[in-house]
Design a protein around this motif. Structure first.
Motif, mmCIF file in Angstrom:
data_model
loop_
_atom_site.group_PDB
_atom_site.id
_atom_site.type_symbol
_atom_site.label_atom_id
_atom_site.label_comp_id
_atom_site.label_asym_id
_atom_site.label_seq_id
_atom_site.Cartn_x
_atom_site.Cartn_y
_atom_site.Cartn_z
ATOM 1 N N ASN A 154 -14.720 52.158 4.312
ATOM 2 C CA ASN A 154 -15.407 50.715 4.986
ATOM 3 C C ASN A 154 -14.537 50.517 5.311
ATOM 4 O O ASN A 154 -14.974 48.387 5.869
ATOM 5 N N GLU A 155 -13.072 50.242 5.255
ATOM 6 C CA GLU A 155 -11.963 49.149 5.222
ATOM 7 C C GLU A 155 -10.678 49.901 6.632
ATOM 8 O O GLU A 155 -10.320 50.763 5.635
ATOM 9 N N SER A 156 -10.141 48.623 6.819
ATOM 10 C CA SER A 156 -8.682 49.564 7.662
ATOM 11 C C SER A 156 -7.977 48.263 7.806
ATOM 12 O O SER A 156 -8.275 47.508 7.122
ATOM 13 N N SER A 157 -6.765 48.359 7.833
ATOM 14 C CA SER A 157 -5.864 47.464 7.536
ATOM 15 C C SER A 157 -5.329 46.641 8.560
ATOM 16 O O SER A 157 -5.966 47.060 9.889
ATOM 17 N N ARG A 158 -5.440 45.155 8.736
ATOM 18 C CA ARG A 158 -6.066 44.617 9.811
ATOM 19 C C ARG A 158 -4.150 43.574 10.035
ATOM 20 O O ARG A 158 -3.701 42.937 8.534
ATOM 21 N N SER A 159 -3.734 42.916 10.755
ATOM 22 C CA SER A 159 -2.707 42.434 10.434
ATOM 23 C C SER A 159 -2.808 40.865 10.850
ATOM 24 O O SER A 159 -4.167 40.337 11.853
ATOM 25 N N SER A 160 -1.970 40.523 10.089
ATOM 26 C CA SER A 160 -2.610 38.816 10.339
ATOM 27 C C SER A 160 -2.023 38.096 11.885
ATOM 28 O O SER A 160 -1.167 38.570 11.848
ATOM 29 N N ILE A 161 -2.217 36.701 11.654
ATOM 30 C CA ILE A 161 -2.249 35.609 13.452
ATOM 31 C C ILE A 161 -0.863 35.561 12.961
ATOM 32 O O ILE A 161 -0.605 34.727 11.779
ATOM 33 N N SER A 162 0.022 35.778 14.779
ATOM 34 C CA SER A 162 1.059 35.205 13.801
ATOM 35 C C SER A 162 1.090 33.525 15.665
ATOM 36 O O SER A 162 0.201 33.294 15.657
ATOM 37 N N ALA A 163 2.048 32.842 14.543
ATOM 38 C CA ALA A 163 2.522 31.350 15.708
ATOM 39 C C ALA A 163 2.228 31.752 17.090
ATOM 40 O O ALA A 163 2.196 31.213 17.761
ATOM 41 N N LEU A 164 2.718 33.180 17.371
ATOM 42 C CA LEU A 164 3.277 33.361 18.498
ATOM 43 C C LEU A 164 2.216 33.726 19.097
ATOM 44 O O LEU A 164 2.509 33.205 20.401
ATOM 45 N N ASP A 165 0.783 34.146 19.063
ATOM 46 C CA ASP A 165 0.207 34.484 19.035
ATOM 47 C C ASP A 165 -0.903 33.133 19.745
ATOM 48 O O ASP A 165 -1.414 32.543 21.115
ATOM 49 N N HIS A 166 -0.845 31.357 19.352
ATOM 50 C CA HIS A 166 -1.225 30.098 20.028
ATOM 51 C C HIS A 166 0.113 29.959 20.394
ATOM 52 O O HIS A 166 -0.989 29.018 21.639
ATOM 53 N N ILE A 167 0.831 29.907 20.768
ATOM 54 C CA ILE A 167 1.808 29.547 21.781
ATOM 55 C C ILE A 167 2.551 29.838 22.950
ATOM 56 O O ILE A 167 2.535 31.449 23.250
ATOM 57 N N ALA A 168 1.853 29.319 23.995
ATOM 58 C CA ALA A 168 2.180 30.073 25.351
ATOM 59 C C ALA A 168 3.664 29.199 25.909
ATOM 60 O O ALA A 168 3.619 28.208 25.402
ATOM 61 N N GLY A 169 4.522 29.950 26.992
ATOM 62 C CA GLY A 169 5.458 29.224 27.016
ATOM 63 C C GLY A 169 7.430 29.204 26.784
ATOM 64 O O GLY A 169 7.928 28.720 27.588
ATOM 65 N N LEU A 170 7.358 30.330 25.919
ATOM 66 C CA LEU A 170 8.020 30.849 25.478
ATOM 67 C C LEU A 170 9.612 31.209 26.038
ATOM 68 O O LEU A 170 7.882 32.130 26.517
ATOM 69 N N PRO A 171 10.372 31.756 25.488
ATOM 70 C CA PRO A 171 10.807 32.171 27.379
ATOM 71 C C PRO A 171 10.828 33.852 27.097
ATOM 72 O O PRO A 171 10.330 34.312 26.002
ATOM 73 N N GLN A 172 10.877 34.727 28.089
ATOM 74 C CA GLN A 172 10.318 36.356 27.577
ATOM 75 C C GLN A 172 12.071 36.081 27.313
ATOM 76 O O GLN A 172 12.949 36.165 27.227
ATOM 77 N N CYS A 173 12.040 37.473 25.955
ATOM 78 C CA CYS A 173 12.637 38.553 24.986
ATOM 79 C C CYS A 173 12.875 39.588 25.844
ATOM 80 O O CYS A 173 11.870 40.055 25.513
ATOM 81 N N HIS A 174 14.048 39.435 26.014
ATOM 82 C CA HIS A 174 15.473 40.190 27.103
ATOM 83 C C HIS A 174 15.538 41.638 25.591
ATOM 84 O O HIS A 174 16.201 42.445 26.683
#
Length: 670
Positions: A291-311
Motif C-alpha cells: 500500500n505504500e511506496s517511497s517518495r523523495s522529499s521536496i528540495s529547495a531547488l524546486d522552489h528557486i528559479a534563475g540559478l546558473p546551469q550546472c555543467h
C-alpha cells in the motif's frame, strides 16, 4: 615614449597636457578637516565611539559640513569587525619572512606605547543592535543631504542587518542597491546575505540570493555583461546549511560545483562535506508494502528559479535509499540492516600509481580528470580574445600591470592592434599548415586530417625563455638566455622520438643579444623547423598556450613558470589550473656528461589531486599539504608548519551490509 609628470596618454597614444586636479586642503574649514581625520583614525583603530561622538558634536550640533567619503567611512565603521571573524582575504600582503633586530626593538617600543595608550583610553564596544541604529541614522542623514550610497556603503548596511538577523530588511536594502546607478554590485553584497540565511537554516533564502547574483546586470566599458560568481566561501555556507536541514539535492549540486571549481578545498569545506555523510540524512529509509511506496522529499531547488546551469559532473549519489520491509500489520518486524557511510581521514596515496594506501577505500585508485570540451573551447576563445582585443571582457580593471616583472600594461593604439591581429593570423596559418585544423572547433572535438604527410602533432611545446633563463639570476649573469640549456632540452625529446615546437621571442635573436656561438644552435633549430619566433609587441605566453590548446589533449608544455601572473589566473583561473595540472611538465638539470647536463623532467601525476568519485559509492577529498598556496579560507596564504608534507585524503565509502537472502525473500513473499 616617456610621459612626464602631470601628462596623460589619450586613446590614440598621444600626450595630453591635462594635469590632474589636486584637492587643496588649506582652504577648507579646519573643523571639516578635523572631522575627516577623526573618522579616518577611528576606522584604523575600530573606535566607533570616538567617530560617532565627533560626528554628533561637529556635524549634527555645529552643522559642520561632512564629506561624502567620511559618510562612507563612518558606515563601514558601524559595520566594523564584530566578533573578529575577518581573517586573511585575497589581496592581503604576505607577512615579512624575517625581522631585523632593529625592527624587533622598534616593534617592542611601539607595543609599549600602544599598551600605554589603551590604558589611558579604553575603546567602547557596541553590540550589533546599537551599530544598526547608528548606521541607519547616518543613512537617513545622507538621504537628507542627497548623498547617494555606493557599493561599499550598501554592503556595510547589509552586513549589519545580517548580524542582527533582519534578513528581510537586508533583502530590501539589496534591492535598493541593485537599482542605484552609483552602486556596482560585487560578490560581497550577496555573500553576507547568503551567510545570514544559511545561519538561520533558510536554504530557500540562500538560493534566492544566489539566483539574484546570477541575474546581476553589471556591464563593462564595451557593454558586455560581467558575472558575479560564487566562491568557495559561499559554497561552504550552503553545504553546511544543506547538511543541517537534510536537502540532498542542494548538497549534491553544490558538492559537484566545488569539485569542478576548487582543486584542494579548505579544511572548513572538508568538514562541511564530511558533516553531510555523518548526518542522519545521508541514509534515507522508507517502508515498502503493497500500500505504500517511497517518495523523495521536496528540495529547495524546486522552489528557486534563475540559478546558473550546472555543467559540472555529478558527485552523487550522496544519499543511499534503504527500503525495509514490514508485515503490513503495523508490527515492528524489520527485515533489512541499514548501511552507513564510512569516513577515513589522513589517508596516504602512492604518488606513482595513485593507489590509496589505507582506510575504507584501501586499494582503490585515483584517476586523472581532464578538462571537458566546453572548458577547453572557452580557454581557446579567451586566449585569442586577449590577443586581438587586448583583454578579456570584464577583466580590464583587475590590474594596471602586465605581471611577471613586465611593468605596466601598454596603451594599445589602433595601429598596434591591427599589427598584432595580422601577426596572430599569420601564427594561426602556421598552425594550420604544420598541424592542421584544431582538435577543438565549434562545440565538439573533431578528428584532424592526417592525409597530408607534412602535418604532425607536436608532443611537447617548449617555453624557450623559461628554459633559457633557468638558474640565470646570479650576479653578473649575461643578459641573454642560455641557448645551450634550451638545446639540451630540445635534443632530449628529439632523441626519444618526440616532436617539439619551441617558442622564443624575437628579441632573443637580435645581434646585440645573441652571442656568436649561439648562431649554429639556432640555425639547427630552424633547419629542422621546430622554432617559432614570436613577434615584437606580443607576449610569447599567448603563442605557446594557443599552440598547446590547438594541438589537443596529448600535447604537453615544458615550463617551470608558476604562471601566477598569467591572464587565465584572472579570468578563468579554475579552468586554467585544471589544464595546468594535467599538461605542464617541470624540468631541472643534473650532472655533466659529454659536455652537457642531464635533463630531469617531472611529468604530471598519473592521477588528479582533486575531489573525485571512486567507483559508484566512493568519494575522495584532497587535504591541504605543506606549500599549498591561496589557503585564504584556512586563514593563511600558504600551508605551513602545521600542515602535513605528504599528500593525504579524506575517503568516504558506503558500507553496505549484506542482507540475508532467505530472510529478504521471505519478506517479499509475505
Amino acid at each position: 615614449r616617456s610621459v612626464s609628470q602631470g601628462q596623460t596618454l589619450n586613446q590614440n597614444g598621444q600626450k595630453s597636457n591635462q594635469k590632474a586636479k589636486k584637492i587643496k586642503t588649506k582652504h577648507l574649514d579646519p573643523k571639516i578637516l578635523a572631522l575627516r581625520r577623526t573618522i579616518q583614525t577611528s576606522c584604523g583603530s575600530n573606535d566607533l565611539h570616538t567617530a560617532i561622538t565627533s560626528y554628533d558634536e561637529l556635524h549634527v550640533q555645529q552643522q559642520v559640513k561632512m564629506e561624502a567619503q567620511s559618510f562612507y567611512n563612518l558606515l563601514n565603521l558601524c559595520e566594523g569587525s564584530i566578533g573578529g571573524e575577518r581573517g586573511v582575504h585575497i589581496g592581503t600582503p604576505k607577512p615579512p619572512s624575517s625581522t631585523s633586530a632593529a625592527e624587533v626593538g622598534s616593534s617592542e617600543k611601539n607595543h609599549e606605547v600602544e599598551e600605554h595608550t589603551m590604558t589611558e583610553k579604553e575603546i567602547i564596544n557596541y553590540d550589533p543592535a546599537q551599530r544598526k541604529e547608528f548606521a541607519f541614522q547616518i543613512k537617513q542623514e545622507m538621504h537628507k543631504l542627497q548623498i547617494p550610497l555606493n557599493e561599499t556603503a550598501y554592503t556595510a548596511l547589509i552586513r549589519i542587518l545580517c548580524r542582527t538577523n533582519d534578513l528581510n530588511e537586508a533583502e530590501n536594502i539589496l534591492t535598493q542597491a541593485e537599482g542605484t546607478q552609483q552602486c556596482k554590485p560585487k560578490l560581497r553584497m550577496y555573500s553576507c546575505l547568503i551567510d545570514g540565511f544559511c545561519n538561520k537554516n533558510n536554504l530557500n533564502g540562500a538560493l534566492r540570493t544566489w539566483a539574484r547574483m546570477n541575474a546581476v546586470e553589471r556591464k563593462d566599458k564595451q557593454g558586455k555583461r560581467l558575472l558575479v560568481e560564487m566562491t568557495e566561501r559561499e559554497y561552504c555556507s550552503i553545504m553546511k546549511c544543506a547538511a543541517r536541514v537534510g536537502d540532498k539535492d542542494v548538497m549534491e549540486r553544490v558538492l559537484s560545483e566545488v569539485a569542478e571549481d576548487i582543486l584542494v578545498p579548505s579544511l572548513e569545506t572538508n568538514a562541511a562535506i564530511t558533516q553531510w555523510f555523518q548526518s542522519k540524512y545521508a541514509i534515507a529509509t522508507s517502508p515498502l508494502d503493497k500500500n505504500e511506496s517511497s517518495r523523495s522529499s521536496i528540495s529547495a531547488l524546486d522552489h528557486i528559479a534563475g540559478l546558473p546551469q550546472c555543467h559540472a559532473p555529478s558527485m552523487g549519489p550522496i544519499q543511499y535509499h534503504c527500503n525495509f520491509f514490514t508485515n503490513g500489520d503495523n508490527s515492528d518486524t524489520s527485515y533489512s540492516i541499514i548501511p552507513k557511510w564510512e569516513v577515513s581521514s589522513n589517508i596516504k596515496v602512492d604518488t606513482k600509481t595513485g593507489i590509496l594506501q589505507s582506510g575504507c577505500l584501501e586499494g582503490a585508485g585515483l584517476k586523472p580528470v581532464q578538462l571537458d570540451s566546453e572548458a577547453w573551447i572557452k580557454m581557446v576563445q579567451m586566449n585569442e580574445e586577449i590577443v586581438v582585443k587586448g583583454e578579456v571582457a570584464g577583466n580590464d580593471r583587475i590590474s594596471d600591470f602586465a605581471g611577471g616583472g613586465k611593468g605596466k600594461k601598454r596603451i594599445l593604439t589602433k595601429e598596434t592592434m591591427e599589427k598584432r591581429i595580422k601577426q596572430w593570423e599569420k601564427f594561426k596559418a602556421f598552425l594550420v599548415r604544420e598541424v592542421g585544423p584544431p582538435t577543438v572547433t565549434g562545440e565538439k572535438i573533431v578528428e584532424r586530417d592526417f592525409c597530408n604527410e607534412k602535418k604532425q602533432t607536436f608532443d611537447i611545446v617548449i617555453d624557450g625563455a623559461n628554459v633559457g633563463y633557468y638558474n640565470r639570476n646570479f650576479a653578473y649573469a649575461p643578459r641573454h638566455v642560455d641557448y645551450n640549456q634550451i638545446d639540451w632540452v630540445v635534443e632530449h625529446f628529439r632523441r626519444r622520438g618526440k616532436s617539439v615546437l619551441l617558442f622564443m621571442h624575437e628579441r632573443h635573436f637580435g645581434k646585440n643579444m645573441m652571442p656568436h656561438w649561439a648562431h649554429k644552435i639556432v640555425k639547427r633549430w630552424e633547419d629542422v623547423r621546430i622554432l617559432y619566433r614570436t613577434p615584437f609587441g606580443s607576449n610569447d605566453d599567448w603563442f605557446w598556450m594557443h599552440a598547446a590548446l590547438w594541438c589537443g589533449r596529448g600535447t604537453m608544455v615544458l615550463s617551470n613558470d608558476l604562471m601566477r601572473d598569467h591572464h587565465f589566473q584572472m579570468c578563468a583561473h579554475r579552468k586554467f589550473l585544471r589544464w595546468k595540472e594535467r599538461h605542464q611538465v617541470h624540468f631541472d638539470f643534473g650532472g655533466w656528461a659529454e659536455n652537457k647536463r642531464e635533463v630531469i623532467l617531472k611529468y604530471p601525476d598519473v592521477y588528479s589531486r582533486r575531489i573525485q568519485r571512486v567507483g559508484h559509492d566512493g568519494l575522495v577529498i584532497p587535504l591541504p599539504k605543506k606549500g599549498d598556496e591561496n589557503r585564504f579560507l584556512d586563514g593563511f596564504h600558504e600551508a605551513g608548519e602545521n600542515t602535513r608534507e605528504e599528500e593525504t585524503y579524506i575517503c568516504i565509502k558506503l558500507n553496505k551490509n549484506e542482507l540475508d537472502n532467505e530472510k529478504l525473500n521471505d519478506a517479499i513473499s509475505k
